[in-house]
Design a protein around this motif. Structure first.
Motif, PDB file in Angstrom:
ATOM      1  N   GLU A  21       0.809  -1.208   0.000  1.00 47.50           N
ATOM      2  CA  GLU A  21       0.000   0.000   0.000  1.00 47.50           C
ATOM      3  C   GLU A  21       0.848   1.266   0.000  1.00 47.50           C
ATOM      4  O   GLU A  21       0.332   2.364   0.196  1.00 47.50           O
ATOM      5  CB  GLU A  21      -0.929   0.001   1.216  1.00 47.50           C
ATOM      6  N   VAL A  22       2.138   1.108  -0.241  1.00 54.07           N
ATOM      7  CA  VAL A  22       3.060   2.249  -0.263  1.00 54.07           C
ATOM      8  C   VAL A  22       3.720   2.322  -1.630  1.00 54.07           C
ATOM      9  O   VAL A  22       4.190   1.305  -2.155  1.00 54.07           O
ATOM     10  CB  VAL A  22       4.138   2.116   0.839  1.00 54.07           C
ATOM     11  N   GLU A  23       3.744   3.496  -2.222  1.00 57.63           N
ATOM     12  CA  GLU A  23       4.386   3.698  -3.516  1.00 57.63           C
ATOM     13  C   GLU A  23       5.675   4.485  -3.340  1.00 57.63           C
ATOM     14  O   GLU A  23       5.721   5.460  -2.579  1.00 57.63           O
ATOM     15  CB  GLU A  23       3.454   4.446  -4.475  1.00 57.63           C
ATOM     16  N   VAL A  24       6.706   4.041  -4.057  1.00 58.92           N
ATOM     17  CA  VAL A  24       8.005   4.708  -4.011  1.00 58.92           C
ATOM     18  C   VAL A  24       8.378   5.091  -5.438  1.00 58.92           C
ATOM     19  O   VAL A  24       8.340   4.256  -6.344  1.00 58.92           O
ATOM     20  CB  VAL A  24       9.089   3.787  -3.417  1.00 58.92           C
ATOM     21  N   SER A  25       8.710   6.360  -5.640  1.00 61.10           N
ATOM     22  CA  SER A  25       9.060   6.830  -6.978  1.00 61.10           C
ATOM     23  C   SER A  25      10.366   7.601  -6.944  1.00 61.10           C
ATOM     24  O   SER A  25      10.821   8.059  -5.892  1.00 61.10           O
ATOM     25  CB  SER A  25       7.941   7.723  -7.533  1.00 61.10           C
ATOM     26  N   ASN A  26      10.950   7.739  -8.127  1.00 62.42           N
ATOM     27  CA  ASN A  26      12.191   8.490  -8.297  1.00 62.42           C
ATOM     28  C   ASN A  26      11.912   9.653  -9.244  1.00 62.42           C
ATOM     29  O   ASN A  26      11.746   9.450 -10.443  1.00 62.42           O
ATOM     30  CB  ASN A  26      13.287   7.581  -8.867  1.00 62.42           C
ATOM     31  N   PRO A  27      11.839  10.894  -8.737  1.00 61.44           N
ATOM     32  CA  PRO A  27      11.490  12.033  -9.601  1.00 61.44           C
ATOM     33  C   PRO A  27      12.462  12.254 -10.747  1.00 61.44           C
ATOM     34  O   PRO A  27      12.061  12.688 -11.828  1.00 61.44           O
ATOM     35  CB  PRO A  27      11.507  13.223  -8.632  1.00 61.44           C
ATOM     36  N   SER A  28      13.745  11.975 -10.540  1.00 62.70           N
ATOM     37  CA  SER A  28      14.714  12.190 -11.617  1.00 62.70           C
ATOM     38  C   SER A  28      14.449  11.241 -12.778  1.00 62.70           C
ATOM     39  O   SER A  28      14.604  11.608 -13.949  1.00 62.70           O
ATOM     40  CB  SER A  28      16.142  12.006 -11.099  1.00 62.70           C
ATOM     41  N   ALA A  29      14.001  10.017 -12.466  1.00 61.66           N
ATOM     42  CA  ALA A  29      13.645   9.074 -13.535  1.00 61.66           C
ATOM     43  C   ALA A  29      12.425   9.579 -14.305  1.00 61.66           C
ATOM     44  O   ALA A  29      12.331   9.417 -15.519  1.00 61.66           O
ATOM     45  CB  ALA A  29      13.368   7.692 -12.942  1.00 61.66           C
ATOM     46  N   ALA A  30      11.490  10.210 -13.582  1.00 60.68           N
ATOM     47  CA  ALA A  30      10.307  10.763 -14.249  1.00 60.68           C
ATOM     48  C   ALA A  30      10.699  11.900 -15.190  1.00 60.68           C
ATOM     49  O   ALA A  30      10.154  12.032 -16.283  1.00 60.68           O
ATOM     50  CB  ALA A  30       9.308  11.259 -13.203  1.00 60.68           C
ATOM     51  N   LEU A  31      11.665  12.724 -14.765  1.00 64.98           N
ATOM     52  CA  LEU A  31      12.131  13.802 -15.630  1.00 64.98           C
ATOM     53  C   LEU A  31      12.771  13.251 -16.888  1.00 64.98           C
ATOM     54  O   LEU A  31      12.568  13.760 -17.992  1.00 64.98           O
ATOM     55  CB  LEU A  31      13.137  14.675 -14.878  1.00 64.98           C
ATOM     56  N   GLU A  32      13.570  12.202 -16.734  1.00 60.43           N
ATOM     57  CA  GLU A  32      14.221  11.604 -17.897  1.00 60.43           C
ATOM     58  C   GLU A  32      13.194  10.980 -18.835  1.00 60.43           C
ATOM     59  O   GLU A  32      13.335  11.045 -20.057  1.00 60.43           O
ATOM     60  CB  GLU A  32      15.235  10.558 -17.439  1.00 60.43           C
ATOM     61  N   ALA A  33      12.147  10.373 -18.263  1.00 65.75           N
ATOM     62  CA  ALA A  33      11.087   9.792 -19.095  1.00 65.75           C
ATOM     63  C   ALA A  33      10.344  10.876 -19.859  1.00 65.75           C
ATOM     64  O   ALA A  33       9.994  10.705 -21.030  1.00 65.75           O
ATOM     65  CB  ALA A  33      10.113   9.001 -18.222  1.00 65.75           C
ATOM     66  N   LYS A  34      10.134  12.015 -19.203  1.00 63.99           N
ATOM     67  CA  LYS A  34       9.472  13.133 -19.877  1.00 63.99           C
ATOM     68  C   LYS A  34      10.316  13.626 -21.042  1.00 63.99           C
ATOM     69  O   LYS A  34       9.808  13.914 -22.130  1.00 63.99           O
ATOM     70  CB  LYS A  34       9.230  14.262 -18.880  1.00 63.99           C
ATOM     71  N   THR A  35      11.623  13.713 -20.827  1.00 63.38           N
ATOM     72  CA  THR A  35      12.510  14.147 -21.902  1.00 63.38           C
ATOM     73  C   THR A  35      12.492  13.146 -23.053  1.00 63.38           C
ATOM     74  O   THR A  35      12.538  13.522 -24.221  1.00 63.38           O
ATOM     75  CB  THR A  35      13.948  14.308 -21.370  1.00 63.38           C
ATOM     76  N   ALA A  36      12.412  11.855 -22.724  1.00 65.83           N
ATOM     77  CA  ALA A  36      12.352  10.834 -23.775  1.00 65.83           C
ATOM     78  C   ALA A  36      11.076  10.974 -24.596  1.00 65.83           C
ATOM     79  O   ALA A  36      11.085  10.820 -25.821  1.00 65.83           O
ATOM     80  CB  ALA A  36      12.435   9.441 -23.158  1.00 65.83           C
ATOM     81  N   SER A  37       9.951  11.292 -23.929  1.00 68.87           N
ATOM     82  CA  SER A  37       8.697  11.471 -24.668  1.00 68.87           C
ATOM     83  C   SER A  37       8.759  12.711 -25.546  1.00 68.87           C
ATOM     84  O   SER A  37       8.222  12.732 -26.650  1.00 68.87           O
ATOM     85  CB  SER A  37       7.524  11.587 -23.689  1.00 68.87           C
ATOM     86  N   GLU A  38       9.450  13.754 -25.072  1.00 67.00           N
ATOM     87  CA  GLU A  38       9.633  14.934 -25.905  1.00 67.00           C
ATOM     88  C   GLU A  38      10.511  14.614 -27.105  1.00 67.00           C
ATOM     89  O   GLU A  38      10.360  15.177 -28.186  1.00 67.00           O
ATOM     90  CB  GLU A  38      10.249  16.063 -25.073  1.00 67.00           C
ATOM     91  N   GLY A  39      11.452  13.658 -26.909  1.00 67.77           N
ATOM     92  CA  GLY A  39      12.301  13.234 -28.015  1.00 67.77           C
ATOM     93  C   GLY A  39      11.501  12.564 -29.113  1.00 67.77           C
ATOM     94  O   GLY A  39      11.815  12.702 -30.302  1.00 67.77           O
ATOM     95  N   ALA A  40      10.425  11.841 -28.724  1.00 66.38           N
ATOM     96  CA  ALA A  40       9.571  11.216 -29.734  1.00 66.38           C
ATOM     97  C   ALA A  40       8.867  12.282 -30.572  1.00 66.38           C
ATOM     98  O   ALA A  40       8.712  12.146 -31.789  1.00 66.38           O
ATOM     99  CB  ALA A  40       8.544  10.310 -29.050  1.00 66.38           C
ATOM    100  N   PHE A  41       8.437  13.365 -29.914  1.00 66.27           N
ATOM    101  CA  PHE A  41       7.814  14.472 -30.646  1.00 66.27           C
ATOM    102  C   PHE A  41       8.830  15.134 -31.569  1.00 66.27           C
ATOM    103  O   PHE A  41       8.501  15.544 -32.679  1.00 66.27           O
ATOM    104  CB  PHE A  41       7.250  15.482 -29.652  1.00 66.27           C
ATOM    105  N   SER A  42      10.077  15.213 -31.112  1.00 64.08           N
ATOM    106  CA  SER A  42      11.129  15.791 -31.944  1.00 64.08           C
ATOM    107  C   SER A  42      11.333  14.954 -33.204  1.00 64.08           C
ATOM    108  O   SER A  42      11.622  15.493 -34.276  1.00 64.08           O
ATOM    109  CB  SER A  42      12.439  15.884 -31.159  1.00 64.08           C
ATOM    110  N   SER A  43      11.181  13.645 -33.086  1.00 67.56           N
ATOM    111  CA  SER A  43      11.334  12.780 -34.251  1.00 67.56           C
ATOM    112  C   SER A  43      10.273  13.107 -35.306  1.00 67.56           C
ATOM    113  O   SER A  43      10.545  13.084 -36.507  1.00 67.56           O
ATOM    114  CB  SER A  43      11.223  11.307 -33.836  1.00 67.56           C
ATOM    115  N   LEU A  44       9.061  13.415 -34.830  1.00 74.21           N
ATOM    116  CA  LEU A  44       8.004  13.805 -35.764  1.00 74.21           C
ATOM    117  C   LEU A  44       8.372  15.092 -36.484  1.00 74.21           C
ATOM    118  O   LEU A  44       8.214  15.209 -37.711  1.00 74.21           O
ATOM    119  CB  LEU A  44       6.688  13.982 -35.004  1.00 74.21           C
TER     120      LEU A  44
END
Length: 405
Positions: free
Chosen positions: A259-282
């Protein structure tokens, strides 16, 4: 010299030097400057788009890496999860922060606690339904240091102010409330609170940007806060992050770690940048289409140029120019035209990236391969676009070319 000697000699065509090739290749461009500009524009737009997309993407990644170096990648966030066996709201224990602080390798722990029934307003004259979407939360004294945050104005809580009716505003919350400096007063619940300070944006904790933070003790005594943390922010030694991550859920809730969630904000930032990279490919694909259209435009321009310059081709052929030299002339002209567009595109793309980077406070970064690849692509397109017109020009009969003029 005898007739037999003259008949035995072979005519050798004159060789064109690099300077000669450049001169005859640029003759058509010099004579039609407006057409050259319009034809090169298509190539320039395609290359500028590609350079700008790659440059902005690279600049964004450079800013991310710079921010991560400053903020660190060793922060983990603990939040309540979902119960598997009931619809009851899951809460973190009041002692969660103290328990996490005992884990080997943990260096800093801080917490926030949501105060759901309390809203914040600029004054009592604001209708109660106009909350501006600003949340009110309790904060422990070590939150700013744990998040490696900084103050845009004013100061953070200390031992005294954390007990009084005072508030620290997130960056977006202050903007929505129209607060620009500390010392102003806002209404929190049914009481006025003094603004101690305004935080700068927090990339690793964006949820706090739109939050009004109250001291932990003041929230319990004045706002009915129950003392259960909503989020725990933990910093650990770099070499122990993964080990701490494995222990966090079981430490916070030994009976129900699921019932406890643990996240890493820096990994989320990197994932966001990767998704922006997909838009850049377009966008890169769209730049490639523009480049292709520009190449077609150059080919069309070269074909028209051949048709308009039949007389010139006929004269050159009559004076001994070979078919190969005619082909070389028009391929060179096409290369110069596309090269002009490519160079202009690189300059425009670099300038656009520079402006965007400065406005967005990012480092200006353009990979060398992008500029070299852009120029190389224009030369390839120029060669391909000029081949057919060049071959067509070289096959013209000198007599017919002169007669057609």
């Amino acid at each position: 010299m005898t007739g037999a000697g003259r008949r035995g000699r072979r005519l050798v065509p004159a060789r064109l030097g690099v300077r000669d090739v450049a001169q005859v290749g640029s003759a058509g461009l010099r004579g039609r400057p407006v057409r050259v500009v319009l034809s090169a524009l298509g190539i320039a737009i395609g290359i500028a788009t590609m350079i700008a997309v790659v440059g902005i993407s690279a600049s964004s990644k450079a800013k991310l890496m710079r921010d991560l170096d400053r903020l660190g990648t060793n922060m983990l966030v603990v939040t309540p999860g979902q119960s598997m066996f009931s619809d009851k709201e899951v809460k973190l224990p009041k002692s969660a922060m103290a328990m996490v602080g005992r884990i080997d390798g943990v260096e800093h722990v801080a917490a926030t606690g949501s105060i759901g029934d309390v809203n914040v307003y600029r004054s009592e004259h604001i209708p109660k339904e106009q909350t501006g979407g600003i949340e009110v939360a309790a904060a422990t004294a070590g939150l700013k240091n744990t998040l490696r945050g900084s103050m845009a104005a004013g100061s953070w809580f200390n031992a005294a102010t954390g007990s009084y009716p005072s508030v620290v505003l997130g960056h977006s919350a202050a903007r929505r409330l129209g607060i620009t400096e500390p010392g102003q007063r806002i209404r929190v619940g049914e009481e006025y609170y003094t603004v101690l300070g305004i935080l700068n944006p927090l990339p690793l904790a964006p949820e706090i940007d739109n939050t009004a933070l109250v001291g932990w003790k003041a929230a319990q005594e004045r706002l009915g806060f129950d003392g259960h943390p909503t989020s725990l922010y933990e910093r650990s030694a770099d070499d122990k992050v993964e080990r701490v991550r494995e222990l966090l859920a079981r430490t916070v809730s030994p009976q129900a770690p699921h019932e406890v969630e643990v996240s890493n904000p820096s990994a989320a930032l990197e994932a966001k940048t990767a998704s922006e990279g997909a838009f850049s490919s377009l966008l890169l694909g769209l730049g490639g289409v523009a480049l292709l259209v520009g190449g077609v435009g150059i080919a069309n321009t070269m074909i028209i140029s051949v048709l308009e310059r039949k007389h010139e081709i006929g004269l050159r052929r009559s004076f001994g120019a070979t078919r190969g030299q005619i082909r070389l002339q028009f391929v060179t002209e096409s290369l110069m035209l596309s090269g002009l567009g490519g160079l202009s595109g690189v300059i425009l793309g670099a300038a656009a990236t520079y402006i965007y980077a400065n406005v967005s406070a990012m480092p200006w970064t353009i990979p060398p391969w992008a500029m070299a690849g852009g120029l190389g692509a224009t030369l390839v397109i120029g060669t391909i676009a000029g081949l057919y017109p060049a071959v067509r020009a070289s096959k013209m009969s000198p007599t017919l070319a002169l007669h057609a003029s």
